[in-house]
Design an enzyme around this catalytic site. Structure first.
Site, PDB file in Angstrom:
ATOM      1  N   HIS A   1     -41.195 -98.984  53.134  1.00 12.22           N
ATOM      2  CA  HIS A   1     -40.857 -97.564  52.990  1.00 12.22           C
ATOM      3  C   HIS A   1     -39.376 -97.348  52.680  1.00 12.22           C
ATOM      4  O   HIS A   1     -39.017 -96.606  51.764  1.00 12.22           O
ATOM      5  CB  HIS A   1     -41.241 -96.840  54.279  1.00 12.22           C
ATOM      6  CG  HIS A   1     -41.231 -95.355  54.215  1.00 12.22           C
ATOM      7  ND1 HIS A   1     -40.084 -94.613  54.414  1.00 12.22           N
ATOM      8  CD2 HIS A   1     -42.221 -94.456  53.993  1.00 12.22           C
ATOM      9  CE1 HIS A   1     -40.368 -93.330  54.326  1.00 12.22           C
ATOM     10  NE2 HIS A   1     -41.656 -93.202  54.075  1.00 12.22           N
TER      11      HIS A   1
ATOM     12  N   SER B   1     -41.878 -87.998  51.954  1.00 17.38           N
ATOM     13  CA  SER B   1     -40.939 -89.118  52.043  1.00 17.38           C
ATOM     14  C   SER B   1     -40.460 -89.543  50.670  1.00 17.38           C
ATOM     15  O   SER B   1     -39.346 -90.039  50.512  1.00 17.38           O
ATOM     16  CB  SER B   1     -41.603 -90.320  52.725  1.00 17.38           C
ATOM     17  OG  SER B   1     -41.612 -90.197  54.114  1.00 17.38           O
TER      18      SER B   1
ATOM     19  N   ASP C   1     -34.061 -95.180  57.573  1.00 17.45           N
ATOM     20  CA  ASP C   1     -35.441 -95.508  57.223  1.00 17.45           C
ATOM     21  C   ASP C   1     -35.816 -96.846  57.851  1.00 17.45           C
ATOM     22  O   ASP C   1     -35.341 -97.173  58.940  1.00 17.45           O
ATOM     23  CB  ASP C   1     -35.595 -95.519  55.692  1.00 17.45           C
ATOM     24  CG  ASP C   1     -36.958 -95.040  55.239  1.00 17.45           C
ATOM     25  OD1 ASP C   1     -37.952 -95.700  55.583  1.00 17.45           O
ATOM     26  OD2 ASP C   1     -37.038 -94.017  54.532  1.00 17.45           O
TER      27      ASP C   1
END
Length: 767
Positions: A224, A555, A149
């Site tokens: 994220h 996600s 990520d």
């Protein structure tokens, strides 16, 4: 896209988004404008060391470029640990010539990907699993999840390692230091940290040229990666909220699991050659689960030209579960990461909702969605349509989108502006900034289908409303000349029914590469999920930093499934990836918290192409009763049935690969779901189940499907001991054409303790 696997390279590859058997090579040579970044995949290798692989790669590339030094300069990444390959800059002609080399499986352009972008675990009932709560700490703590990520913010309270034992002896990874990241930033929870930027910088230029905050290390400035990692393994943190909304205790699915972080994304973009290097390292490091909240943008590439399929195949070989997001592309046939060895995740809601109400001058309340936290609730403002506030020379329709330089500030000053969307993916915050800079007091965004699922907070009071509310607003404004409204602060509602509901953005099937394999596999919470965040990633309004943030996407659903996979690996350390996939899929539920079938946002009934096998049930998955298992040989047979060539398969594994003649039909692959994409007349489908209970057991079948005649034999299965296998057959008979639409149903094997359900999708092409 046809499911066949021709040995090709692709010159015109589209960009792909993050949202998943091979050795890849990326070549970078020279500075000619016709050179592109290519990955060369070469399958398994028998070289004794990584150094010998690198040397062999340079020699192979030098035979093409006629220069060993040129080959060293051209190559960017070398894949040496779990499979063989490299990446470099080549001309299309060089890539074509390289694809003809005997040792090369495939050559394809490396593409840039983008990220797919608390209460959820309580909604899933993880805290109530008695088997999980009673596990000894030393067993629970041995499972390692690799997260590919944007990195991690290690100082977050969610990543404290209180109560954890030593780093598992099996872990072979590293804590790579870098800018503002030292050895001390790793601990007994964050046990590994690596970062990759070679491919990104080879294509996009140096990171420092972007004029954005970044750290050349695993430290996260996007947020994220911190969010997904804490969803998997975050420690319990009390009094967490988003500006007071959705307050409670934040926790990951399995707080005792260990994390190994692989930062392969920068500024929300990820270069595929970097991703593949991260997966190569994760396999070598000894992780048990890999979480990929990213994937290809539609259309899904064939497996031999897709880094997610390639990397995850080799992970599957080593006993590693790979969970990947299915994508946020909304429409049918857009689901990504469809390789059968990947656990593909869709997104759905939880039973919490954040609502913002608009009160009109006639006292009618319109329900909308956004994040409004600091409003003067006693203040009403005049309303104006964007179409009525067009700047000089701007058509009224263009002004309705409220984009830059389209509105007259004299007309919107002190007013709430009613705006519309030009596309589903309009930048909502840009609209709000435009209104604020013009002196406007607020924004109402009408007919926003994504408004409920993708909340936004802007620089001024704003709210998204649906079509029904938009009609009410329009009627009021057309009736009253001096129409007014006020936007209330956002409030949190829990216990929302029905829940779950499929997220409107979640990518849908059918699978365009292997149509007989139903995708996605499962759905999990992915709407407005609150988790840890990087304080260097702003909230999108006025640059405010956050420690926890709420975002939506597959996600977010992917790490939920990764955590459940880690839980199952903790309880059943000897289970294979296929067994864990089967347990998760066959115990899923297709009903919501009202007892009705799960619906889509538009209230239509969801199908396996929306949610796969259904909504994940961690409690039931711990003890599924029966298992559908498959291994690498079964996957090779599946690839054979899909048209893989001998040259593609010969380097795939360390053992010789042969295709059966005729190959096993893909609809007979021992998958936990049952798909038949082309039914003509009569057809029999076979599956084999493994009993994993204790003592004798009897399972009875319930077969339900419309549009085709179907029967199962035997309809009762009797097992005498654990690990006993039995094969059953389903006979399908077409009696009417599906006219291009699939017929859906299910087969459930059940007794007093278990319900083992497989969704069915059948397309009748000819009677």
């Amino acid at each position: 896209m046809h499911p066949g696997y021709n040995k090709t390279f692709r010159q015109n590859m589209k960009s792909t988004r993050l949202f998943g058997l091979f050795f890849l090579v990326t070549l970078v040579f020279g500075h000619g404008t016709d050179r592109k970044h290519y990955i060369v995949y070469m399958g398994q290798h028998s070289h004794p060391s990584s150094e010998s692989v690198v040397t062999a790669n340079h020699e192979l590339l030098a035979s093409l470029l006629e220069s060993y030094n040129g080959a060293k300069e051209a190559s960017i990444h070398h894949y040496t640990k779990s499979f063989r390959g490299f990446s470099a800059m080549l001309t299309p002609d060089q890539a074509m010539r390289l694809s003809e080399y005997e040792d090369v499986v495939s050559v394809f352009e490396s593409k840039m990907n983008q990220l797919h972008t608390t209460k959820s675990w309580k909604f899933l009932g993880v805290d109530s699993i008695p088997q999980y709560n009673k596990l000894p700490m030393d067993i629970k703590s041995d499972v390692i999840v690799g997260v590919v990520d944007t990195g991690i913010w290690p100082e977050s309270e969610s990543f404290n390692d209180y109560g954890l034992g030593p780093v598992p002896m099996k872990f072979q990874g590293e804590c790579v230091v870098g800018q503002n990241f030292t050895q001390s930033n790793c601990n007994k929870k964050i046990i590994g940290a690596r970062y990759y930027s070679k491919a990104f910088e080879a294509i996009r230029g140096p990171l420092q040229n972007f004029n954005r905050t970044f750290f050349r290390s695993v430290r996260d400035t996007d947020g994220h990666g911190t969010h997904t990692s804490s969803t998997i393994a975050g420690s319990k943190v009390s009094n967490v909220s988003l500006y007071g909304l959705a307050s409670g205790t934040a926790t990951g699915g399995v707080p005792s699991v260990r994390l190994s972080i692989y930062k392969a994304c920068w500024f929300h973009d990820c270069e595929e050659a970097d991703i593949l290097a991260a997966i190569d390292d994760a396999i070598h490091d000894g992780v048990d689960v890999i979480s990929l909240s990213l994937g290809p943008i539609p259309p899904q590439p064939i497996y031999f030209e897709d880094v997610f399929s390639i990397g995850s195949f080799h992970a599957f070989e080593k006993g590693i579960v790979v969970c990947a997001s299915g994508g946020n592309s909304i429409f049918p046939s857009t689901v990504g990461n469809v390789a059968p060895w990947i656990l593909t995740v869709a997104a759905s809601t939880i039973d919490r909702e954040l609502s913002s109400y608009v009160v009109l001058g006639n006292r009618k309340h319109l329900k909308g969605f956004s994040v409004n936290t600091t409003l003067d609730q006693g203040k009403q403002y005049r309303l104006i349509f964007g179409t009525h506030a067009a700047a000089f020379g701007i058509p009224s329709r263009n002004a309705s989108f409220c984009k830059r330089n389209t509105l007259d500030s004299n007309l919107i000053k002190g007013k709430i502006v009613v705006c519309t969307l030009e596309t589903l993916f309009d930048d909502k915050n840009e609209k709000a900034i435009t209104i604020k800079e013009g002196g406007g007091a607020g924004m109402i965004l009408v007919d926003d289908p994504l408004g409920k699922d993708v909340l936004f907070q802007s620089v001024l009071p704003s709210v998204s409303i649906g079509q029904e509310e938009a009609q009410e607003l329009q009627s009021y404004m057309n009736t009253f000349k001096n129409s007014t409204a006020r936007i209330y602060q956002t409030v949190t509602h829990v216990g929302i029914k029905p829940s779950p509901v499929m997220a409107i953005f979640s990518s849908k099937g059918p699978n365009i590469i292997t149509p007989d394999i139903i995708k996605p596999d499962i759905t999990a919470p992915g709407v407005n999920i609150l988790a840890a965040w990087s304080p260097f990633a702003t909230d999108g309004t006025a640059g405010n930093s956050l420690d926890y943030n709420m975002i939506s996407g597959t996600s977010m659903s992917c790490p939920h499934v990764a955590a459940v996979s880690a839980l199952l690996k903790s309880v059943h350390p000897n289970w294979t990836p296929a067994m864990i996939k089967s347990a998760i899929m066959t115990t899923a539920t297709i009903t919501d918290n009202t007892g009705d079938l799960i619906k889509n946002e538009d209230s239509t009934e969801a199908t396996p192409f929306d949610y796969g096998s259904g909504h994940i049930d961690p409690i039931a998955a711990v003890n599924p009763g029966l298992i559908y298992d498959f291994n690498t040989s079964d996957l090779i047979n599946l690839l054979c049935s899909s048209g893989a060539t001998v040259s593609q398969l010969k380097n795939l594994t360390t053992t010789p690969v042969y295709c059966k003649n005729p190959p096993t039909a893909s609809y007979n692959f021992n998958y936990p779901s049952i798909g038949v994409a082309n039914l003509t007349g009569n057809l029999s489908v076979y599956r084999t189940v493994t009993y994993i209970g204790e003592g004798p057991a009897v399972y009875y079948s319930i077969l339900e499907i419309t549009g085709v005649k179907a029967s199962v034999y035997p309809n009762v299965m009797r097992f005498g001991k654990s690990r006993e296998k039995m094969t059953y057959r389903i006979d399908f008979e077409a009696y009417k054409s599906s006219n291009g639409s699939f017929e859906f149903g299910s087969l459930t094997w059940m007794n007093k303790l278990h319900r083992v359900r497989s969704p069915i999708a059948v397309n009748v092409v000819h009677i």
